[in-house]
Design an enzyme around this catalytic site. Sequence first.
Site, short mmCIF file in Angstrom:
data_model
loop_
_atom_site.label_atom_id
_atom_site.label_comp_id
_atom_site.label_asym_id
_atom_site.label_seq_id
_atom_site.Cartn_x
_atom_site.Cartn_y
_atom_site.Cartn_z
N GLU A 44 0.85 -1.19 0.00
CA GLU A 44 0.00 0.00 0.00
C GLU A 44 0.89 1.24 0.00
O GLU A 44 2.01 1.21 0.52
CB GLU A 44 -0.89 -0.04 1.26
N ASN A 100 -6.73 1.44 2.75
CA ASN A 100 -7.46 2.69 3.00
C ASN A 100 -7.01 3.80 2.04
O ASN A 100 -7.79 4.68 1.70
CB ASN A 100 -7.24 3.14 4.45
N GLU A 128 -12.63 -2.10 2.08
CA GLU A 128 -13.28 -1.97 3.40
C GLU A 128 -14.36 -0.89 3.40
O GLU A 128 -14.36 0.01 4.26
CB GLU A 128 -12.22 -1.70 4.49
N TYR A 143 -6.92 -9.21 11.37
CA TYR A 143 -5.62 -9.04 12.04
C TYR A 143 -5.79 -9.47 13.49
O TYR A 143 -6.83 -9.19 14.10
CB TYR A 143 -5.19 -7.56 12.01
N GLU A 200 -6.44 -9.46 3.15
CA GLU A 200 -5.61 -8.84 4.21
C GLU A 200 -5.65 -9.78 5.41
O GLU A 200 -6.73 -10.01 5.97
CB GLU A 200 -6.12 -7.46 4.62
N GLN A 238 1.33 -6.68 5.37
CA GLN A 238 1.67 -6.35 4.00
C GLN A 238 3.03 -6.98 3.66
O GLN A 238 3.40 -7.94 4.32
CB GLN A 238 1.68 -4.84 3.83
O1 AHR Z 1 -3.15 -3.03 6.01
C1 AHR Z 1 -3.36 -1.86 6.76
C2 AHR Z 1 -4.80 -1.37 6.66
O2 AHR Z 1 -5.65 -2.30 7.29
C3 AHR Z 1 -5.38 -1.25 5.28
O3 AHR Z 1 -5.09 -0.03 4.68
C4 AHR Z 1 -6.85 -1.37 5.52
O4 AHR Z 1 -7.52 -1.92 4.41
C5 AHR Z 1 -6.96 -2.23 6.75
O5 AHR Z 1 -7.81 -1.68 7.69
#
Ligand code: AHR
Length: 498
Positions: A26, A71, A172, A243, A291, A348
């Site tokens: 990103e 984002n 998202e 996450y 993600e 990432q």
């Molecule tokens: O990977 C970090 C952020 O986590 C990304 O920009 C978003 O899509 C998610 O909330």
Amino acid sequence: KRARMVVDPDFAIGAIDDRLYGSFVEHLGRAIYGGIYEPGHPQADEMGFRRDVLELVRRLGVTIVRYPGGNFVSGYHWEDGIGPRASRPRRLELAWRSIEPNEVGVDEFAAWARKAGTRVMMAVNLGTRGIDAARHLVEYCNHPGGSHWSDLRRSHGHPEPHGIKVWCLGNEMDGPWQIGHKTAEEYGRLAAETAKAMKMVDPSLELVACGSSHSRMPTFPDWEATVLEHTYDYVDYISLHTYYGNQEDDTANFLAKSMDMDAFIDTVVATCDHVKAKRRSKKTIYLSFDEWNVWYHSHEADRQVAPWQVAPPLLEDVYTFEDALLVGLMLITLMRHADRVKIACLAQLVNVIAPIMTRTGGPAWAQTIYYPFLHASRYGRGVSLRPVIDSPRYDTRDFTDVPVVDGAAVFDPDKGTLTLFVVNRDLHERVRLECSARAFEGYRVLEHLVLEHRDLKATNTEHHPDHVVPHSGGDATVDAGVISATLPAPSWHVIRLG
Ligand code: AHR
């Protein structure tokens, strides 16, 4: 302790799509600037890409890389990142409150992906933009020539189309933090009409609709159902993001969190199939887990970062040995859902919650989580077999009946190899594993890789980059189709047979 496992090629879950081993870059923090791209660095190539980072990415075997957000994409004007660099604007980037210099855009990223031996998974902005910006980007990237946007690409020195196949319809969009946040109805309609137009430009595209940002969202899973009601005929995948963290420093509970990922996948599959049944459709929607990772170490540090800098140090989690174990367990979970999860992106790739770290102006190194991903991407290709596991179990704050030993099995019919991926979650006791694999009689152990460390919080850093690395000294043996191995407490294992 003892655990038993049975694997048989007649009990297959499904073929593993090689895009299960994808990642994500990103425009955020030092992922691009100081990460993959740093002109002036001693390792920079003629385009400014860091050769040391490229080497670590190639070694990791990443098959597809989602870009440019995240984002970030919900406020992005992709046209800012094309053409002569001198005329590209510096913009206020609202998602991460940074300055975006636009030195890297779609053409540079496509070139980087080629060098890295991977493919691009492109996201379009459905936050502040819509159908036109998306269809023009498809035309710019994929149309051979003879039209405004494709000829513009050619004039920028790219006569061949970039040929980007997989596209995300926003990011998202259920999240109130998202620029241009939408209700499921608003997003569903926009995604459907954008998908239609994009496929009119290039019918070969594969499209991903936004699912929920995580399974604790108040709108989950109604969001998926509504979005799919609108988009079912135009999209191929629905996205999942998750996450996990160990904020409470409760490792037994932390290592059980892959069970949450497992339940999340099952619920999304059920929701897709509910809409399929309602629509009397013959089409199946697949899952793009685009993600997933551990993310929590950097939250406090990020609050201290001053806004409006170029490439500030954001989301720079330093990963521990226990994080690598959970990443391994999450990979096992993905392999065991190979029938429906076709794309997955470790979020990432470089510097930002990443397996690869760099110092701007300095070296690059592999974090702890690099290794389970490397093993899965290298040896987890072929057919995922349904393992029957009989293991001792334990209870934690959030989970009950957590298997101490968890695993996946992958058979590669081309190479004739069988690979077991196994984690011992027990923090104190080793486990003796016996795996019955009678159909593989005559197979020998090729290698038994182990990732273990006496300190759960051990990390790899610039000055100690090899503190947590795997070794190939596991004791697996095979006798009359029964594989036996000792699993130290706690540890990650890759047992390769052929
Ligand atoms: O990977 C970090 C952020 O986590 C990304 O920009 C978003 O899509 C998610 O909330």
